[in-house]
Enzyme design. Structure first.
Site, PDB file in Angstrom:
ATOM      1  N   LYS A  19       0.850  -1.205   0.000  1.00  0.00           N
ATOM      2  CA  LYS A  19       0.000   0.000   0.000  1.00  0.00           C
ATOM      3  C   LYS A  19       0.882   1.250   0.000  1.00  0.00           C
ATOM      4  CE  LYS A  19       0.857   1.547   4.320  1.00  0.00           C
ATOM      5  NZ  LYS A  19       1.634   2.720   4.578  1.00  0.00           N
ATOM      6  N   ASP A 150      -2.494  -1.582   9.795  1.00  0.00           N
ATOM      7  CA  ASP A 150      -2.622  -1.604   8.334  1.00  0.00           C
ATOM      8  C   ASP A 150      -3.152  -2.928   7.789  1.00  0.00           C
ATOM      9  OD1 ASP A 150      -1.540   0.959   8.129  1.00  0.00           O
ATOM     10  OD2 ASP A 150       0.500   0.236   7.834  1.00  0.00           O
TER      11      ASP A 150
HETATM   12  O1  C5P Z   1      -0.351  -1.153  14.384  1.00  0.00           O
HETATM   13  P1  C5P Z   1       1.087  -1.479  14.167  1.00  0.00           P
HETATM   14  O2  C5P Z   1       1.595  -2.535  15.111  1.00  0.00           O
HETATM   15  O3  C5P Z   1       1.423  -1.786  12.749  1.00  0.00           O
HETATM   16  O4  C5P Z   1       1.888  -0.143  14.525  1.00  0.00           O
HETATM   17  C1  C5P Z   1       3.284  -0.145  14.653  1.00  0.00           C
HETATM   18  C2  C5P Z   1       3.709   1.078  15.465  1.00  0.00           C
HETATM   19  O5  C5P Z   1       3.476   2.273  14.708  1.00  0.00           O
HETATM   20  C3  C5P Z   1       2.954   1.303  16.761  1.00  0.00           C
HETATM   21  O6  C5P Z   1       3.530   0.602  17.814  1.00  0.00           O
HETATM   22  C4  C5P Z   1       3.074   2.793  16.964  1.00  0.00           C
HETATM   23  O7  C5P Z   1       4.350   3.129  17.463  1.00  0.00           O
HETATM   24  C5  C5P Z   1       3.030   3.334  15.542  1.00  0.00           C
HETATM   25  N1  C5P Z   1       1.674   3.752  15.135  1.00  0.00           N
HETATM   26  C6  C5P Z   1       1.134   4.904  15.670  1.00  0.00           C
HETATM   27  N2  C5P Z   1      -0.115   5.297  15.298  1.00  0.00           N
HETATM   28  C7  C5P Z   1      -0.821   4.588  14.385  1.00  0.00           C
HETATM   29  C8  C5P Z   1      -0.277   3.417  13.812  1.00  0.00           C
HETATM   30  C9  C5P Z   1       0.986   3.023  14.214  1.00  0.00           C
HETATM   31  O8  C5P Z   1       1.755   5.580  16.497  1.00  0.00           O
HETATM   32  N3  C5P Z   1      -2.021   5.013  14.021  1.00  0.00           N
END
Ligand code: C5P
Length: 309
Positions: A19, A150
């Site tokens: 993406k 995502d």
């Molecule tokens: O959701 P995911 O585990 O992929 O996110 C990885 C990291 O990216 C999170 O731990 C956070 O630090 C950051 N993040 C964030 N805000 C979001 C998505 C991700 O701060 N909306």
């Protein structure tokens, strides 16, 4: 409980796209550490594949080949293993399920293209088929959201508006096919590190909203209009952490891109071309320039994680 009989087929394979974020508007850090987002996801034709084969009960093993394979963990941190275990625990006869998983990567790791999330989505689709589980789209989406912000979009694909921490996705009204050139960076960027830098650079971000100009551009299908509306609030943080990326963006615009931005938390630079021939010219010029580790063309939108073969 007795193990279910292995199916006659040796396994199943799912394909899943990368993406880019056409808009990524970021609000103030929440108490849980995540940031509220208003984003427009767009799935492009750069694909990873995840294959799932039968394994002994409670045995989950993974192998990885292709782009950045040496950077992908092979233990329980691997999103494909986490996805398979989560699915088995919530929807299967847990004690009797296992999977032998393999990932073939074309999406670079830590590139802002949601490659790990894509692999997690593909693993959900592949294991649901391998184990013959009858899951609604909504049940799959709930598991996807648990795996990562995502992951639900990687299941859905197309062009979609994301809210919450990115996990709430709704298809967007979008016309036409867009031709992109992707410039891969020499070094990855850690998503938490980029969000952390964003917090430092932007002490009081506004509540995030997707710009109207972008949604209007998508409805017209005009790449020039879309190119002018691309926006990423994380871009200053990514450029701050990797200043060379500024040159990459400028080079793409000099070579005729109608829009350019860092994808997600970077460091991939995404360039929008006016047409497919223009994308070919742009990719050739950027490759020759040598600023990027690798240059690839991709078109979008494309569908999300699907079984193949
Ligand atoms: O959701 P995911 O585990 O992929 O996110 C990885 C990291 O990216 C999170 O731990 C956070 O630090 C950051 N993040 C964030 N805000 C979001 C998505 C991700 O701060 N909306």
């Amino acid at each position: 409980m007795a193990s279910p009989l292995p199916p006659l087929s040796v396994g199943v394979r799912a394909r899943v796209p990368a993406k880019i974020n056409l808009a990524l508007k970021v609000g103030p850090r929440r108490r849980d550490g995540y940031h509220p987002l208003a984003t427009v996801y767009h799935a492009v034709s750069l694909y990873d594949e995840v294959s799932a084969g039968w394994a002994e009960p409670d045995e989950f093993e993974v192998s990885v080949s292709g782009e950045g394979a040496d950077l992908v963990p092979l233990d329980e941190d691997n999103l494909v293993v986490r996805a398979a275990r989560l699915l088995a625990r919530t929807h299967g006869p847990y004690d009797s399920l296992g999977a032998s998983l393999s990932i073939r990567k074309a999406i670079p790791v830590a590139a802002g293209l949601a490659g790990g999330s894509a692999d997690g989505a593909a693993a959900l689709v592949a294991c649901a088929a391998l184990w013959d589980l009858d899951l609604s789209a909504e049940a799959l989406r709930t598991l996807a959201a648990e795996l990562g912000s995502d992951v639900p979009f990687a299941l859905l694909g197309g062009t979609a508006v994301g809210s919450g921490r990115g996990e709430e996705v709704v298809p967007a009204l979008a016309r036409g096919t867009y031709h992109w050139v992707l410039g891969f960076g020499h070094h990855g960027l850690s998503t938490p590190a980029v969000y952390g830098r964003f917090d430092q650079l932007t002490p009081h971000p506004a509540a995030p909203e997707v710009p109207d100009e972008l949604m209007t551009a998508l409805r017209t299908g005009d790449p020039r209009q879309l190119g002018a509306a691309l926006v990423n609030d994380l871009q200053p943080a990514a450029l701050d952490l990797q200043p060379r990326l500024r040159q990459v963006i400028e080079a793409g615009l000099d070579f005729g891109a109608v829009g350019a931005l860092i994808s997600g938390s970077g460091p991939t630079a995404a360039f929008l071309a006016a047409s497919e021939p223009a994308a070919i010219d742009l990719a050739v010029a950027l490759s020759a320039d040598g600023l990027c580790r690798e240059v690839r063309r991709a078109s979008g939108p494309v569908t999300g994680a699907r079984l193949v073969g």
